[in-house]
Design a protein around this motif. Structure first.
Motif, short mmCIF file in Angstrom:
data_model
loop_
_atom_site.label_atom_id
_atom_site.label_comp_id
_atom_site.label_asym_id
_atom_site.label_seq_id
_atom_site.Cartn_x
_atom_site.Cartn_y
_atom_site.Cartn_z
N TYR A 287 3.32 1.34 9.51
CA TYR A 287 2.44 0.49 9.59
C TYR A 287 0.89 1.02 9.53
N ASP A 288 1.07 2.29 9.38
CA ASP A 288 -0.56 2.98 9.14
C ASP A 288 -1.01 2.45 7.64
N PHE A 289 -0.11 2.33 6.85
CA PHE A 289 -0.25 2.08 5.50
C PHE A 289 -0.96 0.42 5.65
N ALA A 290 -0.10 -0.38 6.17
CA ALA A 290 -0.73 -2.18 6.46
C ALA A 290 -2.21 -1.68 7.14
N LEU A 291 -2.28 -1.19 8.26
CA LEU A 291 -3.59 -1.29 8.92
C LEU A 291 -4.64 -0.66 8.42
N PHE A 292 -4.27 0.51 7.75
CA PHE A 292 -5.60 1.45 6.88
C PHE A 292 -5.79 0.43 5.82
N GLY A 293 -4.92 -0.04 4.98
CA GLY A 293 -5.13 -1.01 3.59
C GLY A 293 -5.93 -2.00 3.94
N LEU A 294 -5.65 -2.74 5.14
CA LEU A 294 -6.23 -4.01 5.42
C LEU A 294 -7.64 -3.76 5.74
N GLY A 295 -7.78 -2.59 6.50
CA GLY A 295 -9.11 -2.32 6.75
C GLY A 295 -10.12 -1.77 5.90
N VAL A 296 -9.50 -0.83 5.06
CA VAL A 296 -10.39 -0.20 4.06
C VAL A 296 -10.31 -0.95 2.65
N TYR B 72 0.71 -1.23 0.07
CA TYR B 72 -0.15 -0.11 0.04
C TYR B 72 0.71 1.14 -0.12
N ASN B 73 2.13 1.00 0.58
CA ASN B 73 2.83 2.34 0.48
C ASN B 73 3.48 2.52 -0.87
N ASN B 74 2.90 3.01 -1.98
CA ASN B 74 3.14 3.25 -3.10
C ASN B 74 2.30 4.18 -3.90
N PRO B 75 2.73 4.93 -4.95
CA PRO B 75 2.09 6.25 -5.48
C PRO B 75 0.67 5.86 -5.92
N ASN B 76 0.42 4.49 -6.18
CA ASN B 76 -1.28 4.45 -6.59
C ASN B 76 -2.10 4.46 -5.23
N PHE B 77 -1.65 4.81 -3.99
CA PHE B 77 -2.29 5.15 -2.89
C PHE B 77 -2.79 6.56 -2.95
N ILE B 78 -2.07 7.32 -3.50
CA ILE B 78 -2.12 8.73 -3.47
C ILE B 78 -3.59 9.16 -4.05
N GLU B 79 -3.86 8.50 -5.53
CA GLU B 79 -5.00 9.21 -5.97
C GLU B 79 -6.57 8.91 -5.18
N SER B 80 -6.46 7.93 -4.16
CA SER B 80 -7.73 7.77 -3.46
C SER B 80 -7.52 8.64 -1.82
N ASP B 81 -6.68 9.28 -1.76
CA ASP B 81 -6.12 9.83 -0.36
C ASP B 81 -6.07 11.23 -0.35
N ILE C 68 -9.86 18.55 7.65
CA ILE C 68 -10.97 18.08 7.05
C ILE C 68 -11.09 16.81 6.68
N ALA C 69 -10.10 15.89 7.02
CA ALA C 69 -9.98 14.52 6.71
C ALA C 69 -10.87 13.63 7.75
N TRP C 70 -11.98 13.80 7.62
CA TRP C 70 -13.09 12.85 8.13
C TRP C 70 -14.41 12.82 7.45
N GLY C 71 -14.81 11.44 7.43
CA GLY C 71 -15.99 11.27 6.48
C GLY C 71 -15.42 10.72 4.84
N ASN C 72 -16.50 10.82 4.36
CA ASN C 72 -16.31 10.14 2.66
C ASN C 72 -15.11 10.86 2.21
N ARG C 73 -13.97 9.95 1.67
CA ARG C 73 -12.78 10.22 1.23
C ARG C 73 -12.97 11.18 -0.03
N SER D 63 -8.13 1.56 11.12
CA SER D 63 -6.87 1.00 11.97
C SER D 63 -7.01 0.32 13.20
N GLY D 64 -7.73 1.23 13.91
CA GLY D 64 -8.12 0.66 15.54
C GLY D 64 -8.64 -0.79 15.16
N ASN D 65 -9.69 -1.20 14.50
CA ASN D 65 -10.33 -2.48 14.28
C ASN D 65 -9.24 -3.52 13.84
#
Length: 252
Positions: free
Chosen positions: A239-248, A17-26, A50-55, A201-203
């Motif tokens: 590891y935020d990339f891993a936790l977020f990617g796994l969750g989302v 998940y830590n690659n440039p493809n991540f940028i377009e949806s973040d 303002i990063a809360w809610g629908n991305r 990430s918490g879940n």
């Protein structure tokens, strides 16, 4: 999973998940629009705020913020006219409204004029980065402001996980050599950073037994930080990339 198996599993997910493809949806794409250091850090700060809610909505509204600032955020912060500030007053993203936007522009101007800019404030020596965030909030609101605007900057010393500011710090500090995190601040070590803790990430962290606390608050963040530092003391927030990617993306 043993600790070494867990590390191997999460390191693989970071690579995924830590690659440039991540940028377009973040929302990290917003500071990537700029090359001037101050533009990057201000655009990042406002997008993270303002990063809360629908991305998709976050990204669209962050772009709207940049448009309202003439796509020159630093110049706007330092040199705006009253008429230009009035033009911000129709902006709204969930509970962050135009008055809050005006307050943030004035707060940022204060930080640059009187405290040597965002990097200087976040580089101050404190027991932890969470203490630094708390001090930043105090400095940001030293000038006259609406009480309602204060809620848009979290204070970790009041029990908040401060997800959005920790995410912002990851963007500014972490040098990932993958073209995602911008890593433009050299005066802060990535080892000091905390994971942006949110629902996803918490879940995932709980399922992986990196976190036992049920609420996503400051105490949970301290627990998660401690466990992530065991896996990589120099760059725990990768590891935020891993936790977020796994969750989302994987619904783990």
């Amino acid at each position: 999973m043993t600790q070494s198996e867990l590390k191997e599993f999460l390191d693989e997910k970071v690579e995924l998940y830590n690659n440039p493809n991540f940028i377009e949806s973040d929302p990290i794409q917003i500071p990537h629009l700029y090359s001037l250091k101050e533009d990057i850090e201000i655009a990042g700060f406002l997008a993270a705020t303002i990063a809360w809610g629908n991305r998709k909505m976050i990204i669209n509204n962050a772009k709207k913020m940049m448009d309202l600032m003439g796509n020159a955020p630093y110049d706007f912060v330092m040199n705006h006219s009253e008429a230009q500030l009035e033009a911000l007053e129709n902006f709204v993203h969930r509970t962050f409204n135009g008055q809050d936007f005006v307050g943030f522009v004035k707060g940022l101007q204060h930080i640059y004029q009187n405290h040597n800019g965002l990097e200087a404030v976040f580089s101050k020596e404190n027991p932890t980065m969470q203490h630094t965030i708390s001090e930043f909030k105090q400095l940001f609101f030293e000038i006259p402001h609406l009480a309602r605007t204060e809620k848009h900057i979290s204070d970790p010393l009041n029990g908040s996980a401060a997800k959005r500011i920790n995410m912002y710090l990851r963007w500014m500090v972490r040098k990932d050599n993958k073209g995602v995190d911008l890593g433009i601040w050299n005066s802060i070590s990535p080892a000091l950073l905390s994971c942006p803790l949110d629902v996803h990430s918490g879940n995932v962290a709980r399922k992986l037994e990196l976190l036992t606390r049920k609420q996503n608050d400051a105490k949970a963040l301290a627990e998660l930080d401690e466990n992530l530092r065991k896996l990589d003391p120099n760059d725990p927030v990768k590891y935020d990339f891993a936790l977020f990617g796994l969750g989302v993306f994987e619904g783990f």
